[in-house]
Design an enzyme around this catalytic site. Structure first.
Site, PDB file in Angstrom:
ATOM      1  N   SER A 160       0.811  -1.219   0.000  1.00  0.00           N
ATOM      2  CA  SER A 160       0.000   0.000   0.000  1.00  0.00           C
ATOM      3  C   SER A 160       0.845   1.270   0.000  1.00  0.00           C
ATOM      4  O   SER A 160       0.380   2.324  -0.440  1.00  0.00           O
ATOM      5  CB  SER A 160      -0.948   0.009   1.205  1.00  0.00           C
ATOM      6  OG  SER A 160      -0.214  -0.118   2.415  1.00  0.00           O
ATOM      7  N   ASP A 404      -2.903   5.970  12.375  1.00  0.00           N
ATOM      8  CA  ASP A 404      -2.126   5.269  11.356  1.00  0.00           C
ATOM      9  C   ASP A 404      -0.806   6.015  11.170  1.00  0.00           C
ATOM     10  O   ASP A 404      -0.765   7.081  10.567  1.00  0.00           O
ATOM     11  CB  ASP A 404      -2.919   5.237  10.043  1.00  0.00           C
ATOM     12  CG  ASP A 404      -2.188   4.499   8.922  1.00  0.00           C
ATOM     13  OD1 ASP A 404      -0.976   4.228   9.063  1.00  0.00           O
ATOM     14  OD2 ASP A 404      -2.819   4.222   7.889  1.00  0.00           O
ATOM     15  N   HIS A 407       1.051   5.101   6.865  1.00  0.00           N
ATOM     16  CA  HIS A 407       0.749   5.722   5.581  1.00  0.00           C
ATOM     17  C   HIS A 407       0.860   7.242   5.648  1.00  0.00           C
ATOM     18  O   HIS A 407       0.949   7.829   6.733  1.00  0.00           O
ATOM     19  CB  HIS A 407      -0.647   5.286   5.119  1.00  0.00           C
ATOM     20  CG  HIS A 407      -0.763   3.811   4.929  1.00  0.00           C
ATOM     21  ND1 HIS A 407      -1.261   2.961   5.905  1.00  0.00           N
ATOM     22  CD2 HIS A 407      -0.409   3.014   3.891  1.00  0.00           C
ATOM     23  CE1 HIS A 407      -1.221   1.712   5.477  1.00  0.00           C
ATOM     24  NE2 HIS A 407      -0.700   1.706   4.256  1.00  0.00           N
TER      25      HIS A 407
END
Length: 428
Positions: A160, A404, A407
């Site tokens: 990702s 998070d 990311h």
């Protein structure tokens, strides 16, 4: 960022009374032996502390003899200034040329990365430009990039984080493409953005280990007991053939602990033979497989291959002097210590990459984004992303618990990764 070597010992360090032609005293001999021992024992630690990845990240083939012309890499139109390391530098505040696009105007950003839409109150993370120490980065030129890709394919392969880099590239380019001349389509692991008037595609292929694994589903892949199949890179690699520019990454998914499960046969076998090996040996297997695939499938005269180094996380505030339990949540400033290196620096994996790529004659260009990204604790998506499950009352009471810190918001840090890719593609 070239730290002074604390272990250097010159003749000026010797006591002035010591004659030049006499043998070293037992004291000095013992001291030098001790210093040598410390260098060998802790050399890897020193290298990680100072963030010097170059000694272990030598991805280019050994230089050819000086009587032969250096091989020109595909797509190169110039070369980087001598003694210019574009990966060594600092972040400079720039409210004129940053951001290079607005979040709202790029419809391709996934809801996991649209931090402004999800309520992030500040935009400071968007206004930083990377400035190398001894040179300048060439300005990203969307038209040049698209003209270079005319009739060609560019592909990002990995997890990702590489998907975020893929989306960043699309956002950097889409402004100069008419609305009726661009499209995007996802089918399984493959997402293809097409610039029709250029007959060009920019693609992303989900393969977090590069090899076949039980985490290969592009949507449902959150599996804690991860298994990778040995010798299986062609399962995914058949989708990468005939690509002109390819950008690999793989790191985070291997970090499940000290051991990794390796499947010796097939996932279809009724009785599966699974062995456990060290994470380092498993990662080495993956890197060697990737290099073999590149050697067998990429024409070094017509194509380019890139490998993106580890994207750091900022999950432990104590790493940068914060409080225990603190992480990237609510962080709006950069880490200013030029030697900062987070605790997620897996030195043993760095060593594997250095060993495997250093012995290879396959030309792969490293995008060394690790050190520069280490400074950016402010740039993560944190809590400002789409949450796939309802938050519990405990999480709502403690936002740091679901932040998070892997990311990155777009626009943001990953646009700079693509600027570095642009620089190395055209000015290696």
């Amino acid at each position: 960022m070239k730290p002074s070597s604390p272990m250097s010992f010159t003749s000026s360090s010797l006591p002035p009374s010591l004659p030049r032609k006499t043998r070293l005293s037992p004291y000095l001999f013992t001291l030098l032996t001790f210093i040598l021992f410390v260098c060998i024992l802790y050399g890897e630690d020193f290298m990680c502390i100072f963030g010097q990845l170059e000694p272990t990240f030598v991805l280019q083939p050994s230089p050819k003899p000086s009587n032969k012309k250096a091989e020109k890499l595909a797509f190169a139109i110039g070369k980087t200034e001598e003694n210019c390391d574009v990966f060594s530098g600092k972040w400079v505040r720039d409210e004129v040329s940053r951001p290079q696009y607005e979040e709202w105007e790029c419809p391709y950003i996934q809801p996991q990365l649209t931090c402004q839409e999800r309520g992030r109150p500040d935009k400071d993370y968007q206004f930083w430009r990377w400035q190398p120490n001894h040179c300048d980065l060439p300005s990203f030129n969307a038209t040049l990039m698209l003209e270079t890709l005319r009739g060609k394919r560019m592909m990002y392969v990995g997890d990702s984080l590489n998907r975020g880099m893929f989306v960043s590239m699309i956002c950097l380019l889409h402004r100069v493409i008419r609305d009726d001349q661009k499209s995007i389509k996802t089918s399984g692991s493959l997402t293809v953005f097409t610039a029709k008037e250029y007959n060009a595609t920019i693609e992303f292929y989900w393969a977090p280990f590069l090899l076949e694994s039980n985490s290969d589903d592009a949507i449902v892949h959150r599996i804690s007991d991860r298994v990778v199949r040995k010798g299986s890179i062609n399962k995914h690699g058949r989708h990468w053939k005939n690509v002109d520019i390819i950008v690999f990454n793989t790191y985070l998914w291997w970090m499940t602990g000290l051991k990794m499960k390796i499947l010796q046969g097939s996932f279809e076998d009724k009785e599966k033979v699974i062995t456990e090996v060290s994470t380092e040996d498993a990662y080495r297997m993956g890197m060697k497989s990737m290099l073999r695939w590149v050697k067998n499938n990429m024409d070094r005269k017509k194509t380019r291959v890139f490998f993106t180094s580890m994207s750091p996380t900022h999950a432990k505030g104590i790493d940068w002097g914060g409080e225990p339990g603190q992480n990237c949540y609510n962080q709006t400033t950069l880490i200013e210590d030029p030697n900062y290196w987070g605790s997620d620096c897996r030195k043993s994996i760095m060593k594997v990459i250095g060993e495997v790529f250093g012995r290879s004659k396959t030309p792969i260009t490293l995008l060394n984004i690790t050190q520069m990204s280490n400074y950016r604790k402010d740039a993560h998506t944190s809590i400002y992303k789409k949450q796939w499950s309802p938050l519990t009352s405990e999480q709502i009471a403690n936002p740091a618990s679901y932040a998070d810190c892997v990311h990155w918001c777009l626009p943001g840090l990953q646009d700079t990764w693509n600027e570095l890719l642009f620089a190395k593609l055209f000015y290696p």
